[in-house]
Motif scaffolding. Structure first.
Motif, short mmCIF file in Angstrom:
data_model
loop_
_atom_site.label_atom_id
_atom_site.label_comp_id
_atom_site.label_asym_id
_atom_site.label_seq_id
_atom_site.Cartn_x
_atom_site.Cartn_y
_atom_site.Cartn_z
N HIS A 1 105.36 71.89 -31.79
CA HIS A 1 104.41 70.82 -32.46
C HIS A 1 103.06 71.01 -32.18
O HIS A 1 102.05 70.15 -32.74
N GLY A 2 102.79 71.79 -31.41
CA GLY A 2 101.29 71.81 -31.10
C GLY A 2 100.59 70.90 -30.26
O GLY A 2 99.30 70.62 -30.12
N LEU A 3 101.48 69.91 -29.48
CA LEU A 3 100.95 68.81 -28.67
C LEU A 3 100.54 69.42 -27.33
O LEU A 3 101.32 70.12 -26.77
N SER A 4 99.28 68.92 -26.94
CA SER A 4 99.13 69.26 -25.43
C SER A 4 99.67 68.60 -24.65
O SER A 4 99.31 67.20 -24.53
N LEU A 5 100.39 69.08 -23.81
CA LEU A 5 101.11 68.23 -22.94
C LEU A 5 101.10 68.63 -21.25
O LEU A 5 101.15 69.88 -21.29
N THR A 6 100.78 67.99 -20.47
CA THR A 6 100.72 68.28 -19.17
C THR A 6 101.55 67.35 -18.21
O THR A 6 101.47 66.23 -18.09
N GLY A 7 102.37 68.31 -17.32
CA GLY A 7 103.26 67.63 -16.47
C GLY A 7 102.80 67.56 -14.94
O GLY A 7 102.09 68.79 -14.52
N LEU A 8 102.58 66.69 -14.43
CA LEU A 8 102.10 66.44 -12.97
C LEU A 8 103.24 66.24 -11.97
O LEU A 8 103.97 65.31 -12.11
N ARG A 9 103.68 67.11 -11.07
CA ARG A 9 104.61 67.02 -9.97
C ARG A 9 103.96 66.19 -8.81
O ARG A 9 103.42 66.89 -8.03
N PHE A 10 104.31 65.05 -8.79
CA PHE A 10 103.63 64.12 -7.68
C PHE A 10 104.46 64.48 -6.41
O PHE A 10 105.71 64.48 -6.46
N PHE A 11 103.81 64.32 -5.41
CA PHE A 11 104.49 64.41 -4.05
C PHE A 11 104.34 63.09 -3.14
O PHE A 11 103.34 62.79 -2.91
N THR A 12 105.28 62.41 -2.69
CA THR A 12 105.57 61.24 -2.07
C THR A 12 104.17 60.40 -2.08
O THR A 12 103.37 60.70 -1.08
N VAL A 13 104.03 59.59 -3.08
CA VAL A 13 102.90 59.00 -3.17
C VAL A 13 103.00 57.51 -2.24
O VAL A 13 104.23 56.81 -2.30
N TYR A 14 101.84 57.30 -1.56
CA TYR A 14 101.74 55.88 -0.55
C TYR A 14 100.48 55.38 -0.88
O TYR A 14 99.58 55.99 -1.31
N GLY A 15 100.54 54.07 -0.51
CA GLY A 15 99.17 53.32 -0.54
C GLY A 15 99.31 52.10 -0.87
O GLY A 15 100.44 51.65 -1.16
N PRO A 16 98.50 51.09 -0.92
CA PRO A 16 98.40 49.93 -1.33
C PRO A 16 99.06 49.60 -2.72
O PRO A 16 98.82 50.37 -3.29
N TRP A 17 99.75 48.55 -2.75
CA TRP A 17 100.61 48.09 -3.97
C TRP A 17 102.07 49.16 -4.07
O TRP A 17 102.23 49.31 -5.40
#
Ligand SMILES: NC(=O)c1ccc[n+]([C@@H]2O[C@H](COP(=O)([O-])OP(=O)(O)OC[C@H]3O[C@@H](n4cnc5c(N)ncnc54)[C@H](O)[C@@H]3O)[C@@H](O)[C@H]2O)c1
Length: 350
Positions: free
Chosen positions: A171-187
């Protein structure tokens, strides 16, 4: 400019929405179903912070309901979509796999279908370091196979990446996947190590360390994650170049047909995958020592055997995202943990 953020009451969705809304350049519509996988009060408290921003609007909705989500997308007509809503958590996916199919597979498909009907310029979605499974080599690089996930959660995230590729191609959609690595922080999330450990230390409760605390984790500070998400979101090399009728893959011959975004992004479907991590893994037991110091209290550590589904180590190769958008993590673990502990004490009154 209009940005639709799913999972806006979640840990990462809250921070991304806040940065976008505070920037002034974007009208942000956040959606979330406020499910009770963990404290709904925490999700509402994050939303209360977001309510201070005039550019932010919230709608409670479930993207596994195709009609409801489709209407929201069609009415808002976002220029950009940041899809962060998901059923997260490695352990929970062993007990409740159906919840993962509902939000991460059916829900993801609904998000793509809505985008197909009214294409945004770019849709960025959350994947995970959990897609790296058996046989992954450190540091994890995006061109490794990632076809042997160790958790069902990881399997659903990898499925999303494959589904995204097919939608980009068809379908020609611009799609980007982000592989997050163990995110930490406030909230941060109460089902993840930083809050679980801090609660145990502050409350004088036993702190259970699986595999004797030896696993290495590439803890990544939330502000660095937000930087990466926003850099990638507004960097969409495929935008304005819709690949009519299946695009370059349909016309550029066999080499392009078999090429993946990993090897030939410009020639293949407008689908990309990036790691988004810190590239500085630390042992979990070292992480606990740092928390002890910041909380001024010793942990009552219980050493346990390894748990199924867990990776012995994670470490993001950042070469691809550095080359594409100049991403560089800026927050050392010491600094990020200090900011996390400050929030933890204030929020939980410890
Ligand atoms: N936090 C991490 O370390 C980490 C690591 C790797 C990947 N991820 C991924 O990043 C994304 C954000 O993670 P997070 O840590 O902010 O998790 P989170 O659980 O705090 O946020 C996800 C949000 O999505 C919402 N949601 C779930 N299913 C929904 C549905 N069907 N409809 C509407 N809303 C729904 C939840 O209510 C929640 O508020 C997720 O896709 C997660 O899998 C997170």
């Amino acid at each position: 400019m209009k940005v639709l953020v799913t999972g806006a009451a979640g840990f990462i969705g809250y921070h991304v929405s806040r940065r976008l809304a505070a920037g002034g350049g974007a009208g942000v519509l956040g959606i979330d179903n406020l499910n009770d996988y963990y404290s709904v009060a925490l999700k509402r408290a994050r939303l209360a912070q977001l309510a201070a921003h005039g550019a932010f609007r919230f709608v409670q909705a479930d993207f596994s309901d195709a009609a409801a989500y489709g209407r929201i997308h069609a009415d808002f007509r976002p220029d950009y979509v940041v899809h962060l809503g998901a059923q997260a958590g490695v352990r929970h996916s062993i007990e409740q796999p159906a919840a993962y199919v509902q939000s991460n597979i059916t829900g993801f498909l609904n998000v793509l279908e809505a985008a197909r009907a009214h294409p945004p310029r770019h849709l960025v979605y959350a994947s995970s370091s959990s897609v790296y499974g058996a046989g992954a080599r450190i540091p994890f690089s995006e061109d490794q196979a990632a076809d042997r996930p160790l958790s069902f959660y990881g399997a659903t995230k990898r499925a999303d990446e494959l589904i995204a590729h097919s939608y980009a191609h068809l379908h020609g959609l611009s799609l980007t996947g982000l592989r997050f690595f163990t995110v930490y922080g406030p909230w941060g999330r109460p089902d993840m190590a930083p809050v679980i450990f801090a609660q145990a230390i502050a409350g004088g409760k036993p702190l259970r360390l699986f595999d004797a605390g030896r696993p290495l984790r590439d803890f990544t500070y939330i502000d660095d994650i937000v930087d990466g998400v926003i850099k990638v979101l507004f960097h969409h090399p495929f935008a304005g170049k819709p690949e009519a009728g299946g695009g370059a893959t349909a016309t550029a011959g066999a080499a392009a047909v078999v090429a993946t975004a990993a090897t030939a992004p410009a020639a293949a479907a407008p689908s990309r995958i990036f790691n988004l991590g810190h590239n500085r893994p630390v042992e979990i037991r070292r992480f606990v020592q740092m928390l002890e110091k910041l909380l001024g209290k010793k942990a009552r550590v219980e050493l346990l055997p390894p748990r199924p589904g867990e990776l012995p180590a994670t470490c993001a190769s950042l070469e691809r995202i550095r080359a594409a958008v100049g991403f560089e993590p800026a927050t050392p673990l010491e600094d990020g943990l200090a900011r996390f502990v400050e929030w933890f004490k204030a929020y939980y009154g410890k």
